[in-house]
Design an enzyme around this catalytic site. Structure first.
Site, PDB file in Angstrom:
ATOM      1  N   HIS A  95     -18.940 -13.068  23.355  1.00 50.40           N
ATOM      2  CA  HIS A  95     -17.659 -13.662  23.766  1.00 50.40           C
ATOM      3  C   HIS A  95     -17.547 -13.589  25.291  1.00 50.40           C
ATOM      4  CE1 HIS A  95     -13.411 -14.352  24.300  1.00 50.40           C
ATOM      5  NE2 HIS A  95     -13.424 -14.909  23.114  1.00 50.40           N
ATOM      6  N   GLU A 116     -17.060 -22.117  23.622  1.00 50.19           N
ATOM      7  CA  GLU A 116     -15.733 -21.776  24.127  1.00 50.19           C
ATOM      8  C   GLU A 116     -15.714 -21.919  25.646  1.00 50.19           C
ATOM      9  OE1 GLU A 116     -13.544 -19.001  21.206  1.00 50.19           O
ATOM     10  OE2 GLU A 116     -14.771 -17.742  22.482  1.00 50.19           O
TER      11      GLU A 116
HETATM   12  P1  PGA Z   1      -7.656 -18.529  22.200  1.00 47.62           P
HETATM   13  O1  PGA Z   1      -8.968 -17.606  22.143  1.00 47.62           O
HETATM   14  O2  PGA Z   1      -7.629 -19.303  20.903  1.00 47.62           O
HETATM   15  O3  PGA Z   1      -6.509 -17.567  22.301  1.00 47.62           O
HETATM   16  O4  PGA Z   1      -7.789 -19.409  23.384  1.00 47.62           O
HETATM   17  C1  PGA Z   1     -10.157 -18.075  21.573  1.00 47.62           C
HETATM   18  C2  PGA Z   1     -11.226 -17.046  21.732  1.00 47.62           C
HETATM   19  O5  PGA Z   1     -11.268 -16.379  22.769  1.00 47.62           O
HETATM   20  O6  PGA Z   1     -12.069 -16.852  20.828  1.00 47.62           O
END
Ligand code: PGA
Length: 249
Positions: free
Chosen positions: A94, A166
């Protein structure tokens, strides 16, 4: 056949009691999801064992695991410990781990191998910074993260992974990638996987979108041919919004 997946990333939120309550609510509402989407909650380590008792249809994941097997690593939680709770998934790489805990591609590659060795499915996160997107480097960044973190795996092992794209600028900011931006880069990611492992492996890999995905925008994002679901932060902390997302395919 690649799976549709909605995975919640609870991050450092909820006490144990709050987490168990949330899991119970998610499990209860999950019964109303009639598509074949896989619903996963990734919780803090402290919650795994208790949350596992509250879920059945919903699957369990951790948010991280150690890069070492066992031993003198105070405060770390190994992949085998995670697996021993009944968790089946683990988020690895992440952007918050990469940025705040300095987890390099090399460290993440070790974590992925340990997760696989313990029969956990890694949900491997990649994604560019805003500055990298503005410089037009986003395709190169995700390709490099794939290559350095994952591409020494065998095709068989790679086939066990879930990928989450992401964009760092969209995480927790309320600023979602547009549907077109998501599709464009998911396609690039799938092509990079195909170039390395072949079309069958690439076609079978679930690639999730994450970053301010919520119950309002999920359907548009998931309608894209290369977006196979979402990794959900903030909107996973409310059972109703999380399950609405799971219904958005
Ligand atoms: P968010 O986070 O949906 O709050 O933007 C997603 C993530 O970090 O996996």
């Amino acid at each position: 056949m690649r799976k549709k997946i909605v995975a919640g990333n609870w991050k450092m939120n909820t006490t144990l009691q709050e987490g168990v309550k949330l899991a119970q609510e998610v499990e209860a509402l999950a019964a109303s999801v009639s598509n074949d989407a896989l619903i996963i909650v990734c919780t803090p380590f402290t919650h795994l064992t208790e949350v596992k008792k509250s879920i059945k249809k919903v699957k369990l994941g951790a948010e991280n695991c150690a890069a070492e097997v066992s031993g003198a690593y105070t405060g770390e939680v190994s992949a085998s410990m995670v697996a021993s709770t009944g968790a089946e998934y683990v988020i690895i790489g992440h952007s918050e781990r990469r940025a705040y805990y300095h987890e390099t591609d090399e460290i993440l590659a070790k974590k992925v191998k340990l997760a696989l060795a313990n029969n956990l499915t890694p949900i491997f996160c990649i994604g560019e910074l805003l500055s990298e997107r503005e410089a037009g480097k986003h395709f190169d960044v995700v390709k490099s993260q794939l290559e350095k973190g994952l591409f020494d795996l065998s095709a068989e092992d790679f086939g066990k992974l879930v990928i989450a794209y992401e964009p760092v600028w969209a995480i927790g900011t309320g600023k979602t990638a547009t549907s077109a931006q998501a599709q464009e880069i998911h396609k690039v990611i799938r092509e990079a996987i195909a170039a390395k492992y072949g079309k069958t492996v690439a076609d079978n890999t679930s690639i999730l979108y994450g970053g301010s995905c919520n119950d309002k925008n999920a359907a548009e994002l998931f309608a894209n041919p290369d977006v196979d679901g979402g990794l959900i932060g903030g909107a996973a902390l409310k059972a109703e919004s999380f399950i609405t997302i799971a219904k958005s395919f």
